[in-house]
Every structure is written in C-alpha cells, then in structure tokens.
Write a protein that holds these residues in place. Structure first.
Motif, PDB file in Angstrom:
ATOM      1  N   ALA A  88       0.828  -1.206   0.000  1.00 54.67           N
ATOM      2  CA  ALA A  88       0.000   0.000   0.000  1.00 54.67           C
ATOM      3  C   ALA A  88       0.862   1.255   0.000  1.00 54.67           C
ATOM      4  O   ALA A  88       0.439   2.305  -0.490  1.00 54.67           O
TER       5      ALA A  88
ATOM      6  N   GLU B 209      -9.267  14.480   2.237  1.00 52.92           N
ATOM      7  CA  GLU B 209     -10.471  14.753   1.424  1.00 52.92           C
ATOM      8  C   GLU B 209     -11.395  15.766   2.084  1.00 52.92           C
ATOM      9  O   GLU B 209     -12.576  15.515   2.277  1.00 52.92           O
TER      10      GLU B 209
ATOM     11  N   HIS C 125      -1.731   2.740  11.820  1.00 57.51           N
ATOM     12  CA  HIS C 125      -1.106   1.542  11.256  1.00 57.51           C
ATOM     13  C   HIS C 125       0.395   1.673  11.459  1.00 57.51           C
ATOM     14  O   HIS C 125       0.943   2.748  11.248  1.00 57.51           O
TER      15      HIS C 125
ATOM     16  N   LYS D   1      -3.133   7.031  -0.213  1.00 58.13           N
ATOM     17  CA  LYS D   1      -3.002   8.322   0.471  1.00 58.13           C
ATOM     18  C   LYS D   1      -3.430   8.208   1.933  1.00 58.13           C
ATOM     19  O   LYS D   1      -2.690   8.596   2.853  1.00 58.13           O
ATOM     20  N   THR D   2      -4.612   7.654   2.149  1.00 54.32           N
ATOM     21  CA  THR D   2      -5.106   7.519   3.518  1.00 54.32           C
ATOM     22  C   THR D   2      -4.179   6.641   4.347  1.00 54.32           C
ATOM     23  O   THR D   2      -3.956   6.877   5.539  1.00 54.32           O
ATOM     24  N   THR D   3      -3.599   5.620   3.693  1.00 54.10           N
ATOM     25  CA  THR D   3      -2.687   4.730   4.404  1.00 54.10           C
ATOM     26  C   THR D   3      -1.442   5.482   4.882  1.00 54.10           C
ATOM     27  O   THR D   3      -0.913   5.204   5.961  1.00 54.10           O
TER      28      THR D   3
HETATM   29  N1  LIG Z   1      -6.522  -2.179   6.699  1.00 53.05           N
HETATM   30  C1  LIG Z   1      -6.271  -2.567   5.438  1.00 53.05           C
HETATM   31  N2  LIG Z   1      -6.089  -3.876   5.155  1.00 53.05           N
HETATM   32  C2  LIG Z   1      -5.831  -4.284   3.898  1.00 53.05           C
HETATM   33  N3  LIG Z   1      -5.737  -3.445   2.851  1.00 53.05           N
HETATM   34  C3  LIG Z   1      -5.920  -2.138   3.075  1.00 53.05           C
HETATM   35  C4  LIG Z   1      -6.191  -1.621   4.365  1.00 53.05           C
HETATM   36  N4  LIG Z   1      -6.323  -0.279   4.287  1.00 53.05           N
HETATM   37  C5  LIG Z   1      -6.134   0.039   2.987  1.00 53.05           C
HETATM   38  N5  LIG Z   1      -5.891  -1.071   2.251  1.00 53.05           N
HETATM   39  C6  LIG Z   1      -5.596  -1.103   0.819  1.00 53.05           C
HETATM   40  O1  LIG Z   1      -4.512  -0.259   0.592  1.00 53.05           O
HETATM   41  C7  LIG Z   1      -4.672   0.443  -0.637  1.00 53.05           C
HETATM   42  C8  LIG Z   1      -4.588   1.922  -0.395  1.00 53.05           C
HETATM   43  O2  LIG Z   1      -5.768   2.353   0.307  1.00 53.05           O
HETATM   44  P1  LIG Z   1      -5.975   3.858   0.766  1.00 53.05           P
HETATM   45  O3  LIG Z   1      -7.250   3.916   1.516  1.00 53.05           O
HETATM   46  O4  LIG Z   1      -4.772   4.339   1.456  1.00 53.05           O
HETATM   47  O5  LIG Z   1      -6.133   4.627  -0.610  1.00 53.05           O
HETATM   48  P2  LIG Z   1      -6.506   6.128  -0.887  1.00 53.05           P
HETATM   49  O6  LIG Z   1      -5.456   6.652  -1.774  1.00 53.05           O
HETATM   50  O7  LIG Z   1      -6.755   6.852   0.374  1.00 53.05           O
HETATM   51  O8  LIG Z   1      -7.844   5.960  -1.718  1.00 53.05           O
HETATM   52  P3  LIG Z   1      -9.152   6.879  -1.788  1.00 53.05           P
HETATM   53  O9  LIG Z   1      -8.839   7.948  -2.763  1.00 53.05           O
HETATM   54  O10 LIG Z   1     -10.202   5.947  -2.279  1.00 53.05           O
HETATM   55  O11 LIG Z   1      -9.420   7.386  -0.395  1.00 53.05           O
HETATM   56  C9  LIG Z   1      -6.019   0.012  -1.202  1.00 53.05           C
HETATM   57  O12 LIG Z   1      -5.776  -0.982  -2.166  1.00 53.05           O
HETATM   58  C10 LIG Z   1      -6.733  -0.556  -0.008  1.00 53.05           C
HETATM   59  O13 LIG Z   1      -7.612  -1.572  -0.421  1.00 53.05           O
END
Ligand SMILES: Nc1ncnc2c1ncn2[C@@H]1O[C@H](COP(=O)(O)OP(=O)(O)OP(=O)(O)O)[C@@H](O)[C@H]1O
Ligand SMILES: [Mg+2]
Lengths: 243, 314, 284
Positions: A19, A168, A54, A43-45
């Motif tokens: 991620a 967001e 995390h 991004k959220t990760t």
């Molecule tokens: N707790 C978790 N366990 C397993 N996979 C996860 C977990 N959290 C996020 N992911 C995966 O990690 C990847 C990144 O997710 P994330 O939420 O960080 O994306 P994002 O850029 O914030 O997306 P968005 O624009 O939809 O908010 C995704 O493929 C998501 O499915």
C-alpha cells in the motif's frame, strides 16, 4: 533546522498488497503540500502511518527531526501532528462545543478532573472554522456534511496541532462550503500552520498548496510545483486517465 | 453533560431530605425493601460508570461485587479480621479484579468483551464452589457473617448514606471533563485517540472506579445480609437486575440508575402478592423489555419529555 | 480409556449441535443472541409437554418442538432484532432480558423444580467396555446428520450462498440481488429450529430445568469463540476439544472442575487470538 514532517523510505504491506512503496518526502515549516493520487493509491494509508494507526512495515517518520515510529497515536498528537478523517467521526451525542472540548482536553486524568473547560477557546475555535452561534449547541445529527468536516477540523485544531493532515476535506461539499474551508486553510497558512492535504478536487487544491506529491500504487510518481506535477506524463496517465 | 446548575443542587438536597425522613413515613417492611433498592442502585451506578459511559458492556459485574463480598466475608468470619480492616482490603481486592476485567478490554470490544466478562462470572461461580470450600463455604455459601448494625432503621440509614455518598461523588466526577471523555469512548473510541487522549488510561480509570464502587457495595451488602451463596450472587437474574436498573433508569446519568433501581425493586415487591416465586420475573422482565424497546434512554428521558410537555418548553 | 473416547465423542457431538444455531446468527446476523439458550429451554419443555404429558409419538413431538423453536426465532427477529436495526448493544441487552423473561415464563407454567425427560431412544449398548445409552448415541448421530446437512446447505445451495454473502457484507449482498432481510429471517428461523432440537437432546441428556439455558449458552459461546465465528468446521473441531476436556476433567481430575477449563479456554483464546482458532467472520 529539521522539517516538521519527514518521511523516508516508508513501506506498508497488507499481506501481499504493497500500500506504501518506498515513499519519501518532506514538508517544510509553514508549507502546504498536496498529496494526490487515484482511488486506492494509498493516500489515507500514509496518513494512518503518520498518526500511528497503522505501523509501517519499514521506513521512518520524523516529526521536527524526532523519530515517532514507536509512539502511540495520542503521543504523536501531543507532539504536534493531527489529522481529519475522510469520513467524519464525530461524537454523536455531544454538541459541537463538547466535540471540540474532547480535542482540547489535557491528556492527564488528574487535569481532566481538576480543570474547568475553556469555553472561550472552544467558541473561538468553533467560530474560526465558520460555525454560527446557533450551531454551537447542535449535535452532529443536525449538521450538514460541510459542517461535519468543519467539526473535524475544529477538533483537530483544538488538539493544538502544528502539522495538520487533511483527508479529502472537500468531498461532498457545496461550492460555498468549499470556498469557506479554503479561506480557513489560507488563514491558518498565514498564521504558520504546516499542512499536508489530500484532495481529489484539484481546482480547489491548487491555490492552497506550495507543492504536490503524486503517488500511485503506493509509490511516488512525481513531486514538485502544481504545474510541474500536472505536466508530468505518468501523473496524467495514471491519475487523470489521459495520455 | 452541561455544567452544574442550581436546580441540580436543589434536586440533590430534596433527594437527601426525602431519604432522611423516609423512616418516619414508611413501615419497617418497606424500609427493608428500600435498603435493597439502595444496594441495587449502588451496583447499577458501578455498572453505569463503566458500561453506560464507555460502552464496554460488562456482563460480569457480579464477578466484581462477589470479590468484594467474599473477601470481606472470609476475612471477618474465617480469620476474625475486624470489619474496618476487612472492608478496605475487600475493596482493594475488587479493584484488582477490576484490572483483571480491564485486560481483555485492551484487545477486544463489543460483543466479544461482553462474552469474556460473562465467562469471568461463570468461572468464579464454579471456582468458588470447588477451591477451598473450607473458606468459601462451597456451594452452600456462608451464613452468620458479622453485621455492621442491627435493625431496619439503622441499616436503612447506613445504606442510604452510602448510596448518597457514592452517587454524589460519582455525579461530581462525571460532571468534570473526565465524564465527557469517558462518554466519548462509548461514542467513538478511535476519535478519542484521534483527539490525543489515551484511551488505555481512561478505560483503566473507568474500570478501577467501577470496581471501587462495586467493592464497597459488595462488602457492605454482605455485612448487611449476614450470609452469602454463590448461586444468589453469580447469577444471571442478579446481573440482569443490575443492568436493567441502569438502562431503564437512564444510562450515562447518575440519577437514572437510582430511579431504575427503585422502580425495579418496587415493581418486584408489588408483584409479590400475585406471583410469589421466580415467575415474577416474567412480568418484571416484560415491563423492562417494553420500556427498553420503547425508550432506550430510559425513564429519565421519558420524564424529561413529560416535564417539557407539561411546561410547554421545547 | 475407551470409555473416555466414546463418552467424549458423544458429548462433543451434542455440543456441536448446540453451538451450530448460535454461530449461524453470530455470523450471518452479526449479533449476539443471548436468548439462544432459551431455544433449548423451549424445545425441551415443548417436547416434554407434547410427548410426555399428551403422549404424542416422539418423532412428532420432536417435530413440534422444532417448529415452535423456528417460530420463536422468527418472532424474535421480527419484533426484537429488526426494530433495533443492528444496534449491537441493544440486541445483546434485549435478548438477555428476553431470556430471563422466557425462563420466568417456564417457571410460571411448569414450576421451579426440575423434570426428568424420558430417553428419546431407550436402551443401553456396551461398546468396548463402555456403556452407551442409545439416547446419547441418537443425539450424536442426529447432530452429525444435521451438521452435514447444514454444511451442504451453506456450501452448495442458493440460499446458503446468499447467507454467505450476507455474512460478508449486507450492502454488497443487497446490491447483488439478495434480500438481507429475507436471509436474516431464514437464519433466525433455522437457528431457532436447531436450538430447539438441541434442547430436546440436551434435556434428555441432563434434565429439564428452568435455568437449563445458561450452561448450553456458555458452551455455545465457548465453541463459537474458540472455533472462530462462522466456521462450521471450526465449530465441529472445538466442540470436540471442549467435549473431551470436560469428559477428561470429570474422569481424571475432578468432576466439579468440568466447566472451569472451558471458561479458562474462552478467556485465553479471546485474549490471545480474538478472531478464534479457525476464525473468519464470514460464514464458510
Ligand atoms: N486495513 C487494510 N487492510 C488491507 N488493505 C488495506 C487496508 N487499508 C487500505 N488497504 C488497501 O490499501 C490500498 C490503499 O488504500 P488507501 O485507503 O490508502 O487509498 P486512498 O489513496 O486513500 O484511496 P481513496 O482515494 O479511495 O481514499 C487500497 O488498495 C486498499 O484496499
Ligand atoms: Mg483515502
């Protein structure tokens, strides 16, 4: 001088899924950086790792030069970093002021018991994010999406943060609400707050940031000024879907 | 969750005054019933400080009350320890029990937590019967335990003072910012952490406070009854009465559990002439269930709406 | 030794049957049904009334008990669980209250004292030096048959797949054309049926008593928690662990401690591996 926020070689794996992939960037004092990328880019990760929700698989996260990798979320917040959530998470049976009060509280139980809430400061924060007098005693159920985002920001400000991560902030808001929050961010920038902002709304984001970091599949694909990143071919391909 | 107002204090004074003159107004028999209501109210407050606030539903509260009751009973009866030494030790032991119940709350939430506390209750129920029955009295329990005072009136005043002291100090405590922080955990624990507060510390405090009250209640209760039996204490009906008292009175308040405890105790007594045995719980439970389904926030919320209608306020 | 193995197998089969209905609700409905034990209570007493008081043939008695259990499950879903709309705490509390109400109802109708249920299948057989009642043997066979049937239903049939879908994600299931409400209804009915049947066998193994619902509830809880929510195989394996632990502690350690190890196992597993030994949250 060390940077307010510095991320080096950050990696996060969820089982087989990477991620965050060897991500490095930093945010300078008083600067505002936009973090962009398509849905699921990670991004959220990144936010979750900065806040300690995390644990990263490897890499370091430094706040004002201090490695915060093994601190708990509340400890990190006391060191001056705080975030809002993509989906607002208010305390449902509390008023706007009480929600802000939780953010403002001292973390010592003894102080919680012995000190009185600082009502003036609560109201000042509430007004600063644009709540009207009439809203202060409403509960989250009575608020609009825009108001809930404002409440998230207010609670984050109340923690006394100096590095703010916004996830967001513009999603689901009316044009007027977007303008209001943009004005608020501008004002806080001029007061010296450091920002890392995630947004899909690039038009709203443009005037608010000094530079951009673009990621896809957890890896950094571009970094630089807004125009530079937007001109980058792989950003256009992956993010905007145009070649 | 507002500040302290003048009418709060007026209500407290009225409550104390009523409790004070009660023995002049009612019979000795009724007084004995009120004593039970007082103890139930203490247990319900103890439950509510933990579960009503933080949302960690404890199905094991009899576990804590039982530690307090058994410790004090065993110390005074088997080792001739004086009451004023035995009871503080009992409270201390209960707080250690509180830490034991707290440990699972570090890892698990919701239904899982509720279940593990239920398991604690069943565990101690079985252990009390088999481990050192020479001390615990085994399945039959103990009788002839030292009582603190004799007679309905003095026992009434003892239990009423205890209730008032506990209720008032808990009320003051919950009126501070701490009360808001504990309630916030019940609404959204993640957001509490995200606001920079250590939920571990807050939860530990809630568990210890709850156990403290349960320990005091349990110790005084056993020295009022003069006897103790595992099936009466570690019992689903007992657990049910505690939880329901807190909930149908109004969780997350202090006055709610008191109202609930009095309501339930008198409902049970009211039914006694018609249904002498355990079948009373049928009507009793139905009333509780309907009330809970109709207004989960409890009698206190019903009274609020009633009062507002009456005075024409919003 | 043989005695322990045989007794262990028989008891474990019964426990698996008891736990099955409980795990269904926990995984599909996502709520803790603390009134689950009451199905066993109702099943036992209905069977007692129908076949022992009115002398209706035993299989029909069992059928009627199962039907009543099913009806109670459906009513509970319709009037308790659905109105509370997934408020887990409220469901737990209200099912706890309901269990107490039902227990009191039984006291009201049948009195406080316990009743002996005649064996459903009378007779004793000697197996390798161990005496086995046909009754417990029948319970074990029935429970194996039901478990295998259930496994096939969940894995192979349309409604079983719909149950799996709902257990994973209510909204997702709704989008793919499954009506979660109907599936929940079905699951509650099925759970009530299983509970009532288990109750008849359980009561004939122990005895009929108004408080007889607590022990099986704890067993069901233990099996489900240790086995992992929603795993049929896990349920089966852990039912055997717990069944054998009980038999062994009764035979070799001390009969009074039979329940203690079960409790310690629950607490330990919840602390070390909250998702259970075989756990996923979905039905599988
Ligand atoms: N707790 C978790 N366990 C397993 N996979 C996860 C977990 N959290 C996020 N992911 C995966 O990690 C990847 C990144 O997710 P994330 O939420 O960080 O994306 P994002 O850029 O914030 O997306 P968005 O624009 O939809 O908010 C995704 O493929 C998501 O499915
Ligand atoms: Mg995101």
């Amino acid at each position: 001088m060390s940077h307010p926020l510095e991320i080096t070689n950050l990696v996060k794996r969820f089982g087989g899924l990477v991620a965050t992939n060897d991500l490095s960037f930093h945010v300078e004092q008083g600067q505002s950086v936009g973090l962009i990328g398509p849905n699921g880019a990670g991004k959220t990760t990144v936010f979750a790792q900065i806040m300690g929700e995390h644990r990263q698989t490897s890499g370091t996260i430094k706040l004002y030069g201090k490695d915060i990798g093994n601190k708990t979320t509340p400890e990190r917040i006391r060191l001056g970093v705080s975030r809002t959530y993509q989906v607002p998470r208010p305390f449902s049976d509390m008023t706007v002021l009480e929600n802000i009060r939780v953010g403002q509280m001292s973390s010592s139980i003894w102080k919680m018991i012995t000190t009185r809430p600082n009502h003036e400061r609560e109201e000042e924060i509430a007004h600063s994010v644009g709540f009207a007098e009439a809203d202060l005693h409403k509960t989250p159920g009575e608020l609009s999406m825009g108001d809930l985002r404002k409440l998230e920001m207010a609670r984050t400000i109340a923690t006394g943060t100096s590095v703010m991560l916004l996830d967001e902030v513009f999603a689901g808001l009316t044009v007027a609400e977007i303008a209001q929050i943009a004005t608020l961010i501008q004002k806080m920038r001029s007061d010296g707050m450091t920002f890392l902002i995630v947004s899909h709304d690039l038009k709203a984001l443009e005037p608010l940031v000094d530079s951009l970091v673009a990621i896809n599949y957890g890896s950094k694909i571009a970094e630089g000024s807004f125009a530079e990143v937007m001109g980058n071919a792989s950003v256009r391909e992956s993010y905007l879907g145009v070649v | 969750m507002t500040g302290i107002r003048w009418y709060h204090l007026a209500l407290w004074i009225a409550f104390v005054a009523i409790m004070f003159v009660m023995p002049q107004l009612v019979s000795k028999g009724t007084l004995r019933i009120i004593i039970m209501a007082n103890f139930l109210a203490i247990f319900a407050i103890s439950w509510d400080v933990l579960s009503g606030r933080t949302g960690y539903i404890s199905f094991g509260h009899p576990f804590l009350i039982g530690i307090g009751a058994y410790t004090s009973a065993i110390l005074t009866k088997r080792f001739d320890v004086p009451l004023e030494v035995a009871m503080p030790i009992a409270v201390l032991m209960t707080m250690i029990g509180g830490i034991i119940v707290f440990l699972p709350a570090l890892r698990i939430k919701g239904s899982y937590f509720a279940l593990v506390t239920l398991a604690f209750m069943e565990l101690i129920y079985q252990l009390v019967q088999v481990i050192r029955p020479d001390l615990t009295g085994g399945t039959r329990g103990m009788s002839g335990i030292k009582t603190i005072t004799r007679g309905a009136v003095s026992n009434y005043y003892l239990s009423a003072s205890l209730l008032i002291a506990i209720a008032f100090s808990m009320w003051l405590l919950m009126k501070t910012q701490l009360g808001i922080a504990l309630s916030a955990i019940g609404m959204n624990e993640e957001s509490v952490r995200g606001s920079g507060l250590s939920t571990t510390k807050l939860k530990l405090f809630a568990f210890l406070t709850s156990a403290f009250v349960a320990g005091i209640g349990g110790a005084f209760y056993v020295h009022y009854l003069g006897s103790i039996a595992p099936r009466a204490l570690f019992d689903i009906n007992f657990l049910f009465t505690i939880i329901v008292a807190a909930l149908i009175g109004g969780a997350s308040t202090i006055i709610g559990p008191i109202i609930g405890a009095f309501f339930l105790t008198f409902l049970l007594e009211f039914l006694r002439p018609y249904l002498p045995g355990a079948e009373r719980y049928f009507i009793y439970g139905m009333v509780a269930l309907l009330l809970y389904m109709y207004q989960p926030k409890g009698l206190i919320a019903l009274m609020h709406t009633g009062w507002n209608k009456l005075t024409g306020a919003r | 030794m043989m005695q322990i193995v045989i007794q262990g197998l028989l008891l474990s089969g019964l426990y698996a049957l008891i736990a099955m209905g409980f795990t269904l609700i926990f995984s599909v409905g996502r709520v803790l049904n603390l009134a689950y034990g009451a199905y066993l209570l109702i099943g036992g007493y209905v069977y007692f009334t129908v076949s022992q008081t009115f002398g209706v043939p035993k299989p029909i008695g069992l059928l009627i008990a199962a039907t009543v259990g099913c009806a109670v499950g459906l009513l509970k879903y319709r009037f308790l669980v659905k109105p509370l709309k997934g408020d887990h705490v409220a469901v737990e509390i209200s099912t706890l209250i309901l269990a107490v109400v039902l227990q009191a109802g039984v006291v009201f109708l049948y009195g406080d004292s316990s009743k002996i249920l005649l064996p459903i299948v009378p007779g004793v057989i000697q197996v390798a030096g161990a005496s086995v009642t046909y009754n417990l043997l029948a319970a074990t066979i029935a429970s194996w048959a039901i478990l295998i049937g259930l496994y096939i239903i969940v894995r192979k049939t349309h409604i079983g797949r719909a149950m799996q879908a709902v257990s994973m994600d209510n909204k997702g299931a709704a989008i793919s054309g499954v009506d979660p409400d109907k599936i929940n209804m079905f699951t509650w009915g099925l759970s009530g049926t299983l509970g009532a049947i288990a109750g008849v066998f359980f009561a004939s193994y122990t005895q009929l008593h108004p408080a007889m619902w607590v022990a099986p509830l704890i067993i069901a809880v233990a099996v489900v928690i240790v086995g992992g929510i929603g795993s049929i195989i896990g349920t089966l394996i852990v039912a055997h662990i717990i069944g054998f632990m009980e038999i062994i502690s009764v035979a070799l350690i001390a009969p009074e401690l039979r329940g203690v190890f079960t409790m310690i196992l629950i607490i330990a597993v919840l602390l070390i591996r909250p998702q259970g030994l075989f756990g996923r949250e979905e039905l599988q």
